[in-house]
Design a protein around this motif. Structure first.
Motif, PDB file in Angstrom:
ATOM      1  N   SER A  87       0.809  -1.224   0.000  1.00 37.37           N
ATOM      2  CA  SER A  87       0.000   0.000   0.000  1.00 37.37           C
ATOM      3  C   SER A  87       0.839   1.270   0.000  1.00 37.37           C
ATOM      4  CB  SER A  87      -0.931   0.013   1.221  1.00 37.37           C
ATOM      5  OG  SER A  87      -0.181   0.023   2.427  1.00 37.37           O
ATOM      6  N   TYR A  88       2.156   1.139   0.118  1.00 38.25           N
ATOM      7  CA  TYR A  88       3.012   2.339   0.133  1.00 38.25           C
ATOM      8  C   TYR A  88       3.298   2.829  -1.285  1.00 38.25           C
ATOM      9  CZ  TYR A  88       7.063   5.375   0.508  1.00 38.25           C
ATOM     10  OH  TYR A  88       7.916   6.437   0.400  1.00 38.25           O
ATOM     11  N   ARG A  89       3.198   4.112  -1.490  1.00 43.26           N
ATOM     12  CA  ARG A  89       3.633   4.725  -2.746  1.00 43.26           C
ATOM     13  C   ARG A  89       3.708   6.237  -2.552  1.00 43.26           C
ATOM     14  NH1 ARG A  89      -1.808   4.121  -6.556  1.00 43.26           N
ATOM     15  NH2 ARG A  89      -3.214   5.392  -5.267  1.00 43.26           N
ATOM     16  N   LYS A  90       4.505   6.879  -3.384  1.00 47.08           N
ATOM     17  CA  LYS A  90       4.500   8.336  -3.450  1.00 47.08           C
ATOM     18  C   LYS A  90       3.385   8.765  -4.401  1.00 47.08           C
ATOM     19  CE  LYS A  90       9.315   9.156  -2.272  1.00 47.08           C
ATOM     20  NZ  LYS A  90      10.610   9.785  -2.666  1.00 47.08           N
ATOM     21  N   LEU A  91       2.815   9.932  -4.137  1.00 47.12           N
ATOM     22  CA  LEU A  91       1.734  10.420  -4.998  1.00 47.12           C
ATOM     23  C   LEU A  91       1.649  11.937  -4.913  1.00 47.12           C
ATOM     24  CD1 LEU A  91      -1.770   9.610  -3.384  1.00 47.12           C
ATOM     25  CD2 LEU A  91       0.322  10.085  -2.118  1.00 47.12           C
ATOM     26  N   PRO A  92       1.211  12.589  -6.011  1.00 46.97           N
ATOM     27  CA  PRO A  92       1.066  14.044  -6.024  1.00 46.97           C
ATOM     28  C   PRO A  92      -0.173  14.479  -5.244  1.00 46.97           C
ATOM     29  CG  PRO A  92       0.348  13.146  -8.110  1.00 46.97           C
ATOM     30  CD  PRO A  92       0.897  11.994  -7.322  1.00 46.97           C
ATOM     31  N   VAL A  93      -0.209  15.779  -4.911  1.00 48.59           N
ATOM     32  CA  VAL A  93      -1.317  16.330  -4.128  1.00 48.59           C
ATOM     33  C   VAL A  93      -1.799  17.625  -4.766  1.00 48.59           C
ATOM     34  CG1 VAL A  93      -2.080  17.092  -1.848  1.00 48.59           C
ATOM     35  CG2 VAL A  93      -0.259  15.398  -2.038  1.00 48.59           C
ATOM     36  N   LEU A  94      -3.110  17.753  -4.914  1.00 49.91           N
ATOM     37  CA  LEU A  94      -3.723  18.973  -5.439  1.00 49.91           C
ATOM     38  C   LEU A  94      -4.567  19.651  -4.372  1.00 49.91           C
ATOM     39  CD1 LEU A  94      -5.066  17.801  -8.944  1.00 49.91           C
ATOM     40  CD2 LEU A  94      -2.982  19.137  -8.486  1.00 49.91           C
ATOM     41  N   SER A  95      -4.603  20.963  -4.418  1.00 46.76           N
ATOM     42  CA  SER A  95      -5.549  21.745  -3.633  1.00 46.76           C
ATOM     43  C   SER A  95      -6.740  22.057  -4.528  1.00 46.76           C
ATOM     44  CB  SER A  95      -4.905  23.045  -3.147  1.00 46.76           C
ATOM     45  OG  SER A  95      -5.866  23.897  -2.563  1.00 46.76           O
ATOM     46  N   VAL A  96      -7.939  21.747  -4.056  1.00 47.50           N
ATOM     47  CA  VAL A  96      -9.148  21.910  -4.875  1.00 47.50           C
ATOM     48  C   VAL A  96     -10.178  22.734  -4.104  1.00 47.50           C
ATOM     49  CG1 VAL A  96     -11.027  20.724  -6.064  1.00 47.50           C
ATOM     50  CG2 VAL A  96      -8.733  19.707  -6.031  1.00 47.50           C
ATOM     51  N   SER A  97     -10.669  23.789  -4.713  1.00 47.52           N
ATOM     52  CA  SER A  97     -11.741  24.581  -4.118  1.00 47.52           C
ATOM     53  C   SER A  97     -13.089  24.087  -4.625  1.00 47.52           C
ATOM     54  CB  SER A  97     -11.583  26.060  -4.484  1.00 47.52           C
ATOM     55  OG  SER A  97     -10.366  26.568  -3.992  1.00 47.52           O
ATOM     56  N   PRO A  98     -14.127  24.149  -3.793  1.00 46.48           N
ATOM     57  CA  PRO A  98     -15.456  23.775  -4.282  1.00 46.48           C
ATOM     58  C   PRO A  98     -15.938  24.744  -5.346  1.00 46.48           C
ATOM     59  CG  PRO A  98     -15.600  24.751  -2.100  1.00 46.48           C
ATOM     60  CD  PRO A  98     -14.143  24.567  -2.387  1.00 46.48           C
ATOM     61  N   ALA A 239      -3.817  12.725  -4.606  1.00 48.87           N
ATOM     62  CA  ALA A 239      -4.553  13.078  -3.395  1.00 48.87           C
ATOM     63  C   ALA A 239      -5.086  14.504  -3.517  1.00 48.87           C
ATOM     64  CB  ALA A 239      -3.644  12.967  -2.177  1.00 48.87           C
ATOM     65  N   LEU A 240      -6.194  14.774  -2.838  1.00 45.61           N
ATOM     66  CA  LEU A 240      -6.817  16.099  -2.867  1.00 45.61           C
ATOM     67  C   LEU A 240      -6.976  16.643  -1.452  1.00 45.61           C
ATOM     68  CD1 LEU A 240      -9.854  15.439  -5.276  1.00 45.61           C
ATOM     69  CD2 LEU A 240      -7.474  15.952  -5.911  1.00 45.61           C
ATOM     70  N   PHE A 241      -6.621  17.915  -1.285  1.00 43.22           N
ATOM     71  CA  PHE A 241      -6.982  18.661  -0.086  1.00 43.22           C
ATOM     72  C   PHE A 241      -7.978  19.722  -0.538  1.00 43.22           C
ATOM     73  CE2 PHE A 241      -3.595  16.401   1.702  1.00 43.22           C
ATOM     74  CZ  PHE A 241      -3.555  16.600   3.082  1.00 43.22           C
TER      75      PHE A 241
END
Length: 406
Positions: A87-98, A239-241
């Motif tokens: 289950s381990y991996r590196k992944l990018p992250v985006l900031s998303v507004s509604p 991933a999303l924040f």
């Protein structure tokens, strides 16, 4: 400081079988010591079985927890593959507004392959928070399982709820008291005990005769897990924040996993559990999701994803607690005035991300007298204890004084 560092302990007990407690046991086992883990329910039964498992190496830079972020991130990168964690991996992250409309062509071109195909609903502004160089994920329950498997001959798990610690007249730990599955009073011989039971670690206030205060608040939050829709072959790894969505009262954190699940927290509507309630074991054995918050999370995510609006199916709805000291920093160190007694707790929302570093730091403190990998001075477990009260000396059994003070 402890009265004396246990250079070569013979009977080590870790109270708590989550990712933090297991990481301490694992680090000690890596140095050829045998450890008993005392766990009230089962390993990874609380937040370690229900958390997202996100980590970010640089997100603590410039702050007191920078070392924990760095050391743990690097340890995960080597430990996870060596333990066989899938289950381990590196992944990018985006900031998303509604928002209320689909992404425009310019945004799609700007972020390219970083935009997951399942992010195909109504959105607002999108920006990059991490390219994947220093952001990663792991399913924490798998990491716990693999650590225990690796050292099955050195780490022994005992099911029971800790009720106290017995010490000699010289305040040397001598045993750990617990209640077993049938409420029978039992005891484990111990010369070293590490209390690492998440939010419930604050009960240790009563086990060491007031030698330290461990103010703690439990933040009880709901999370959900989506199945992989049959309509898509792969769930893209971004991933999303997400920003606050006033329509649903959410600020979602969205973590797709390698097995095709999507884990979501940041659902809002958390409950705050007091120190006294935690001492009584609040939500230790059962911690359920709030139906209203599950509905809000589903609606919020499906607004952003047409794929999941049309074909989404929930796999889990659950809740767990994160432990929060008043200053949001962990308690890590020796119990003042006692020999062989340590605290490793209160790691807030980063407990999973920091676990390998905390395990290594505590093992170094116990075996070498000080942590080499991380500076623990800012995490003194007695920092909220009045100076006159620190290390009060007395004979203890099961949290009740049985002798004179001197």
């Amino acid at each position: 400081m402890s009265l004396a560092a246990s250079k070569s302990p013979k009977n080590i007990v870790v109270v708590g079988g989550g990712i933090q407690g297991t990481s301490v046991a694992f680090a000690l086992a890596e140095r050829d010591f045998k450890v008993t883990v005392l766990e009230a329910v089962r390993p990874a039964s609380a937040a370690s079985g229900k958390g997202g498992g996100f980590m970010a190496r640089s997100w603590g830079d410039g702050g007191p927890t920078e070392g924990l972020h760095h050391v743990a991130f690097d340890l995960y990168e080597t430990l996870a593959p060596s333990l066989g964690c899938t289950s381990y991996r590196k992944l990018p992250v985006l900031s998303v507004s509604p928002g209320k409309s689909p992404l425009d062509l310019a945004t799609k071109k700007r972020h390219g392959e970083m935009l997951p195909s399942w992010l195909d609903g109504n959105l607002g502004r999108v920006s990059v928070m991490g390219s994947g160089d220093d952001t990663a994920q792991i399913t924490p329950s798998e990491f716990v399982e693999k650590m225990l498997e690796k050292h099955a001959g050195r780490i022994h798990v005992v099911k029971g709820t800790c009720t106290g610690v017995t010490c000699t007249e010289q305040n040397q730990v001598s045993s750990v008291e617990y209640s077993d599955e049938n409420s029978k009073a039992c005891s484990l011989i111990a010369d070293t005990v590490i209390v690492s039971a998440g939010p419930w670690s604050c009960a240790a206030e009563d086990w060491f005769d007031g030698a330290l205060k461990l103010p703690m608040e439990g933040v009880k939050s709901t999370s959900i897990v989506w199945k992989k829709p049959e309509s898509i072959e792969t769930v893209d790894a971004t991933a999303l924040f997400c920003g606050e969505d006033s329509r649903f009262g959410t600020h979602l954190e969205v973590y797709p996993r390698p097995n095709g699940e999507i884990y979501i927290c940041g659902i809002g509507g958390s409950d705050y559990i007091s120190t006294e309630e935690l001492k009584q074991g609040a939500f230790r054995n059962e911690c359920n999701a709030k139906d209203a918050r599950v509905k809000a999370a589903v609606a919020s995510f499906q607004e952003m994803s047409s794929t999941y609006r049309q074909n989404g199916e929930l796999e889990k709805q659950q809740a767990c607690m994160r432990p929060c000291p008043p200053d949001a920093m962990p308690y890590m160190g020796a119990v003042p005035g006692y020999s062989g007694a340590y605290i490793n707790a209160g790691h807030n929302c980063w407990g999973i991300a920091w676990a390998p570093a905390c395990g290594q730091a505590m093992a170094e403190l116990i075996l070498d007298g000080q942590s080499k990998c991380v500076d623990l001075s800012l995490f003194d477990p007695a920092r909220f204890t009045p100076a006159a009260q620190r290390g009060e000396r007395g004979r203890k059994r099961q949290g009740t004084s049985v002798g004179e003070q001197w």
